[in-house]
Design a protein around this motif. Structure first.
Motif, PDB file in Angstrom:
ATOM      1  N   HIS A 138       0.809  -1.235  -0.314  1.00 48.94           N
ATOM      2  CA  HIS A 138       0.077  -0.081   0.140  1.00 48.94           C
ATOM      3  C   HIS A 138       0.860   1.406   0.011  1.00 48.94           C
ATOM      4  O   HIS A 138       0.615   2.325  -0.766  1.00 48.94           O
ATOM      5  CB  HIS A 138      -1.064   0.057   1.344  1.00 48.94           C
ATOM      6  CG  HIS A 138      -1.622   1.264   1.569  1.00 48.94           C
ATOM      7  ND1 HIS A 138      -2.688   1.742   0.522  1.00 48.94           N
ATOM      8  CD2 HIS A 138      -1.649   1.860   2.582  1.00 48.94           C
ATOM      9  CE1 HIS A 138      -3.269   2.708   1.057  1.00 48.94           C
ATOM     10  NE2 HIS A 138      -2.568   2.864   2.366  1.00 48.94           N
ATOM     11  N   THR A 141       2.971   1.414  -3.396  1.00 51.58           N
ATOM     12  CA  THR A 141       2.195   2.093  -4.632  1.00 51.58           C
ATOM     13  C   THR A 141       1.535   3.447  -4.402  1.00 51.58           C
ATOM     14  O   THR A 141       1.747   4.416  -5.353  1.00 51.58           O
ATOM     15  CB  THR A 141       0.660   1.054  -4.729  1.00 51.58           C
ATOM     16  OG1 THR A 141       0.396   0.912  -3.292  1.00 51.58           O
ATOM     17  CG2 THR A 141       1.245  -0.060  -5.527  1.00 51.58           C
ATOM     18  N   LEU A 195      -2.571   5.157 -12.214  1.00 53.69           N
ATOM     19  CA  LEU A 195      -2.647   3.697 -12.093  1.00 53.69           C
ATOM     20  C   LEU A 195      -2.108   3.275 -10.607  1.00 53.69           C
ATOM     21  O   LEU A 195      -2.786   2.588 -10.234  1.00 53.69           O
ATOM     22  CB  LEU A 195      -1.627   3.141 -13.117  1.00 53.69           C
ATOM     23  CG  LEU A 195      -1.478   1.731 -12.913  1.00 53.69           C
ATOM     24  CD1 LEU A 195      -2.529   0.864 -13.406  1.00 53.69           C
ATOM     25  CD2 LEU A 195      -0.276   1.322 -13.633  1.00 53.69           C
ATOM     26  N   PHE A 196      -1.369   4.017 -10.271  1.00 52.19           N
ATOM     27  CA  PHE A 196      -0.586   3.779  -8.989  1.00 52.19           C
ATOM     28  C   PHE A 196      -1.435   4.197  -7.845  1.00 52.19           C
ATOM     29  O   PHE A 196      -1.487   3.543  -6.621  1.00 52.19           O
ATOM     30  CB  PHE A 196       0.991   3.934  -8.889  1.00 52.19           C
ATOM     31  CG  PHE A 196       1.856   3.337  -9.272  1.00 52.19           C
ATOM     32  CD1 PHE A 196       2.319   2.247  -8.846  1.00 52.19           C
ATOM     33  CD2 PHE A 196       2.207   3.412 -10.790  1.00 52.19           C
ATOM     34  CE1 PHE A 196       3.230   1.248  -9.189  1.00 52.19           C
ATOM     35  CE2 PHE A 196       2.933   2.394 -11.216  1.00 52.19           C
ATOM     36  CZ  PHE A 196       3.457   1.426 -10.851  1.00 52.19           C
ATOM     37  N   SER A 198      -4.767   4.455  -8.062  1.00 53.00           N
ATOM     38  CA  SER A 198      -5.767   3.265  -7.933  1.00 53.00           C
ATOM     39  C   SER A 198      -5.333   2.158  -7.280  1.00 53.00           C
ATOM     40  O   SER A 198      -5.875   1.728  -6.398  1.00 53.00           O
ATOM     41  CB  SER A 198      -6.265   2.878  -9.323  1.00 53.00           C
ATOM     42  OG  SER A 198      -6.404   4.011 -10.176  1.00 53.00           O
ATOM     43  N   GLY A 199      -4.090   2.005  -7.547  1.00 54.66           N
ATOM     44  CA  GLY A 199      -3.452   0.682  -6.829  1.00 54.66           C
ATOM     45  C   GLY A 199      -3.363   0.999  -5.409  1.00 54.66           C
ATOM     46  O   GLY A 199      -3.622  -0.193  -4.335  1.00 54.66           O
ATOM     47  N   ILE A 202      -6.524   0.525  -3.747  1.00 54.10           N
ATOM     48  CA  ILE A 202      -7.138  -0.738  -3.724  1.00 54.10           C
ATOM     49  C   ILE A 202      -6.156  -1.498  -2.562  1.00 54.10           C
ATOM     50  O   ILE A 202      -7.043  -2.308  -1.732  1.00 54.10           O
ATOM     51  CB  ILE A 202      -7.053  -1.232  -4.751  1.00 54.10           C
ATOM     52  CG1 ILE A 202      -7.928  -0.547  -5.832  1.00 54.10           C
ATOM     53  CG2 ILE A 202      -7.145  -2.820  -4.943  1.00 54.10           C
ATOM     54  CD1 ILE A 202      -7.664  -1.146  -7.435  1.00 54.10           C
ATOM     55  N   THR A 203      -5.227  -1.382  -2.566  1.00 52.16           N
ATOM     56  CA  THR A 203      -4.254  -2.177  -1.546  1.00 52.16           C
ATOM     57  C   THR A 203      -4.551  -1.660  -0.140  1.00 52.16           C
ATOM     58  O   THR A 203      -4.675  -2.530   0.766  1.00 52.16           O
ATOM     59  CB  THR A 203      -2.865  -2.024  -1.679  1.00 52.16           C
ATOM     60  OG1 THR A 203      -2.330  -0.790  -1.992  1.00 52.16           O
ATOM     61  CG2 THR A 203      -2.374  -2.908  -2.846  1.00 52.16           C
TER      62      THR A 203
ATOM     63  N   ILE B 400      -7.153  -2.200 -12.139  1.00 51.91           N
ATOM     64  CA  ILE B 400      -5.803  -2.355 -12.323  1.00 51.91           C
ATOM     65  C   ILE B 400      -5.376  -2.740 -13.811  1.00 51.91           C
ATOM     66  O   ILE B 400      -4.512  -2.041 -14.459  1.00 51.91           O
ATOM     67  CB  ILE B 400      -5.035  -2.913 -11.254  1.00 51.91           C
ATOM     68  CG1 ILE B 400      -5.171  -2.349 -10.083  1.00 51.91           C
ATOM     69  CG2 ILE B 400      -3.489  -2.984 -11.619  1.00 51.91           C
ATOM     70  CD1 ILE B 400      -4.792  -1.040  -9.695  1.00 51.91           C
TER      71      ILE B 400
END
Ligand code: HEM
Lengths: 278, 455
Positions: A138, A141, A195-196, A198-199, A202-203, B400
């Motif tokens: 987490h 990212t 992208l990161f 969002s990652g 999410i994490t 993703i």
């Protein structure tokens, strides 16, 4: 040599590199720019060496954990990622003017980490809730995303400066990439960052779900990361609308980075907060 | 037939409106702004706290707008619904044209458009036949599709790859819809509650967080033991509950649950969330005579009156508190009691368990202190069920992967045109991509180099 000495030295190296990049840009002396690149490389070694050393030190204290567990460590990591991402951009696009905007951010993050009285440098043991591999993923990212947004922020400022430039020929703005290129490059950075981010969200959600059984709880930190995400999603879509080019996107990118900063630092000012990894 | 035209037109316009990116941008900005409100005004506090903070007028205005539970308000959910509708309509609207591009047997190439982009050029002395046999293998290796078309004065090879990457954006958008569906399922068919279990005891139902009502479980959870360990600094290191799941009184599963490592059973998740000590049932008291130093000990419980020796009178414990606050300091667990001497007024006595000497402060002839007895821990568990999680997680993965495809992969089309001119062949290489226009320049150069090296 312990990690905090090494990291203090790194702070100065980054400061010096920032000075070189700015100097080279303002006085149009390319030599100082390449010196800046080498200085940054030295800074990267010190920065990553410092983090690794800190990792080892935590094991020596018998509370071993990855050096990504509090504000101090995350700021150090943030600087490292900014510099690495910037150097990649420098290499690909072969333009050092961006360095005058990116390296000061890395320097400021390091300086803030070392100098702010509110930030403890002590290596602390981990609270039970922080003992999770998802947390490490987490943090990594999130900060890769933030670093990309930081560089896009620098590019946004460059865009606005260059666009305002009314007396062509006499200013260092000539060394900037052309407007189309700045716009395109900052779009690349924002896609990378999105992208990161969002990652990261999410994490974070997966971590929260494994620790508390709720992947989303609308606490201020979570909500601010979502606000940031909305802003950059707006930016990505605004490109498809007529009239939303260049300047407006540059402003959005600056606003987006302010939201990043608020997510990172400002949330602690709000009431009813969840501080770092409560 | 004039009548039906109006609604058709209306539906068309509505459809267009919902398919527009303008609506998306508007909604995203409004959502961002309203989320800010939700973080500035703390959510779900008691009405009294709000009333105190904002005064009557704003309290009424904010509660009318549901701002104190904003994320569950009808208007916030309506906007999220609009966004979902926007995504679905937009995707359907665009999918058919994307589909045609992707699943065409032989793709069409617009040579004018291709050659309008960045070009590389070199000359060759080979015949056209030779050039075709030199170039085709390279292009077939690099691209998924390549074909030759003969022209008057030469030929053109068209090559392309990455058609399917145009679906990346649809995956991203679908993932947002999946997250919303998963969230909806979770809020309708899931629950979130908590329970306290003393060591050695078991429970069959839990208390829901939102409503405070009971939620029975299909099985029993027993806490066999609870342990907390600390670092030297006093920071907690680990909370560990040994749990057993019982079905019809028979143990079926045993697991130690710690933070970040929950127990899953029959779709229900059991998390370590808090702990504490049970209120002591029996407590040892000691009464010390300040003058003589003689000590009288006894055991008692809350509400039971004790007769003290000599002329000290009576003592009764009246209350236990988990965290007693004394002049702003938290003394931790404490009892309060009432001492009624034979002569004189009754006095209140505070007996913190952590500070046995506390009562000396009263400067009385009698010093009372309470001693910690053997105590039992309880564990606090959070118990949730969320059948939406698998859908949400597939949304996560899809987002993703979709973002990666949408951002970093593209549909690339190249043409390699060979034209005869004064006895030589001029080779022109040009390519377009549906994104990352700058990167195409480098790609075109690279392809030109590869092809000219074959000569
Ligand atoms: C929270 C919701 C949304 C997210 C996270 C999202 C995300 C994205 C992303 C990541 C892209 C790729 C951008 C790029 O390639 O630079 C994209 C493109 C796009 N989105 Fe969305 N989107 C959302 C909602 C919507 C909605 C509601 C619409 C409805 C009109 C929409 C329409 C589009 C269009 C037309 C594109 C361009 C597709 C293309 O490249 O041809 N998006 N979106």
């Amino acid at each position: 040599m312990n990690s905090s000495i090494l990291l203090s030295i790194t702070t100065f190296i980054y400061g010096f590199a920032a000075f070189l990049y700015i100097f080279s840009l303002v006085f149009k002396k390319p030599f100082f720019g390449s010196l800046g690149t080498w200085t940054l490389l030295a800074g990267i070694s010190g920065n990553s060496g410092g983090l690794l050393l800190r990792w080892l030190e935590s094991y020596r204290l018998g509370i071993g954990h990855a050096p990504l567990s509090n504000l101090y460590e995350s700021l150090i990591f943030f600087s490292l990622v900014i510099v690495v991402v910037y150097l990649v951009v420098e290499k690909i696009y072969d333009n050092r003017s961006i360095g005058a905007f990116a390296t000061p951010l890395a320097f400021l993050a390091m300086a803030y980490a070392s100098l702010s009285p509110n930030i403890s440098e002590k290596i602390q043991p981990l609270l039970p809730a922080l003992k999770s591999n998802w947390l490490i993923v987490h943090v990594i990212t999130c900060f890769i995303g933030y670093a990309a947004f930081a560089i896009a922020f620098g590019l946004g400022i460059m865009f606005l400066l260059k666009q305002k430039d009314s007396k062509p020929g006499i200013s260092f703005l000539k060394l900037f990439p052309d407007l189309y290129m700045i716009d395109e490059l900052s779009h690349q950075m924002i896609m990378f960052g999105f992208l990161f981010l969002s990652g990261g969200i999410i994490t974070g959600a997966i971590w929260a779900n494994s620790a508390w059984g709720r992947y989303w709880g609308w606490d201020p930190k979570e909500t601010w990361s979502l606000i940031t995400w909305f802003i950059y999603a707006t930016l990505l879509h605004a490109r498809f609308m007529r009239g939303w080019r260049g300047k407006r996107l540059a402003y959005l990118s600056i606003i987006g980075f302010l939201a990043v900063l608020f997510t990172y630092f400002g949330v602690n000012l709000l009431s009813g907060l969840h501080s770092y990894g409560q | 037939m004039k009548k039906s035209k109006i609604p058709d037109d209306l539906i068309n316009r509505l459809w267009k409106y919902f398919a527009s990116v303008k609506l998306t941008v508007t909604l995203l900005i409004i959502l961002a702004l309203s989320c800010i409100i939700g973080t500035v005004i703390p959510q779900n506090e008691s009405p009294a706290a709000y009333f105190f903070r904002y005064g009557e007028f704003f309290y009424r205005a904010f509660s009318a707008l549901d701002i104190f539970d904003m994320y569950h308000s009808w208007w916030f959910q309506f906007m999220v619904f609009l966004l979902a509708a926007n995504i679905v309509v937009c995707s359907i609207d665009r999918l058919s044209s994307t589909w045609k591009v992707i699943f065409k047997k032989s793709p069409s190439f617009d040579i004018a458009k291709l050659k309008n982009s960045y070009k590389e050029e070199f000359t060759a002395v080979h015949t056209h036949g030779e050039l075709k046999t030199l170039f085709m293998p390279v292009l077939l290796r690099l691209f998924k599709y390549a074909r030759v078309e003969d022209k008057e004065n030469g030929f053109v090879i068209y090559a392309e790859k990455g058609r399917w990457t145009r679906l990346g954006v649809y995956a991203v958008h679908l993932s947002v819809v999946l997250l919303l569906i998963g969230g909806l399922i979770g809020s309708y068919f899931g629950f979130d509650g908590s329970v306290i279990i003393p060591e050695g005891k078991s429970i069959k139902s839990i208390i829901l967080r939102n409503t405070g009502s009971d939620q029975p479980l299909d099985f029993e959870i027993r806490c066999d033991d609870f342990n907390v360990t600390f670092y030297e600094s006093g920071m907690p290191k680990e909370y560990r509950s040994g749990l057993t799941i019982l079905e019809n009184g028979k143990p079926v599963l045993k697991k130690d649950v710690i933070v970040n490592d929950p127990l899953h059973y029959k779709g229900i998740n059991i998390f370590q969330s808090s702990y504490g000590m049970l209120e002591p049932e029996e407590i040892s008291l000691s009464f010390t005579d300040r003058k003589t130093g003689s000590v009288y000990r006894t055991k008692t419980s809350v509400g039971k009156e004790i007769e003290l020796p000599e002329t000290f009178g009576k003592f009764v414990l009246d209350k236990y508190s988990r965290a007693y606050s004394f002049m702003g300091h938290d003394l931790g667990e404490a009892f309060s009691g009432m001492l009624t001497p034979i002569k004189g007024e009754p006095v209140q006595v505070i007996l913190p368990l952590k500070y046995p000497g506390f009562d000396k402060m009263r400067k009385d002839e009698l010093i009372i202190s309470a001693e910690d007895t053997q105590r039992q821990y309880y564990t606090g568990l959070q118990i949730t069920r969320d059948p939406g999680v698998p859908i949400v997680y597939s949304g996560f993965i899809m987002m993703i992967i979709g973002c990666f495809i949408a951002f970093f992969m593209s549909h690339i089309r190249f043409c390699v045109e060979v034209v005869k001119k004064r006895g030589k062949s001029i080779v022109v290489i040009a390519g377009i991509s549906n994104k990352n226009k700058i990167g195409m320049e480098a790609k075109t150069k690279k392809l030109a180099k590869l092809l000219s090296n074959k000569l």
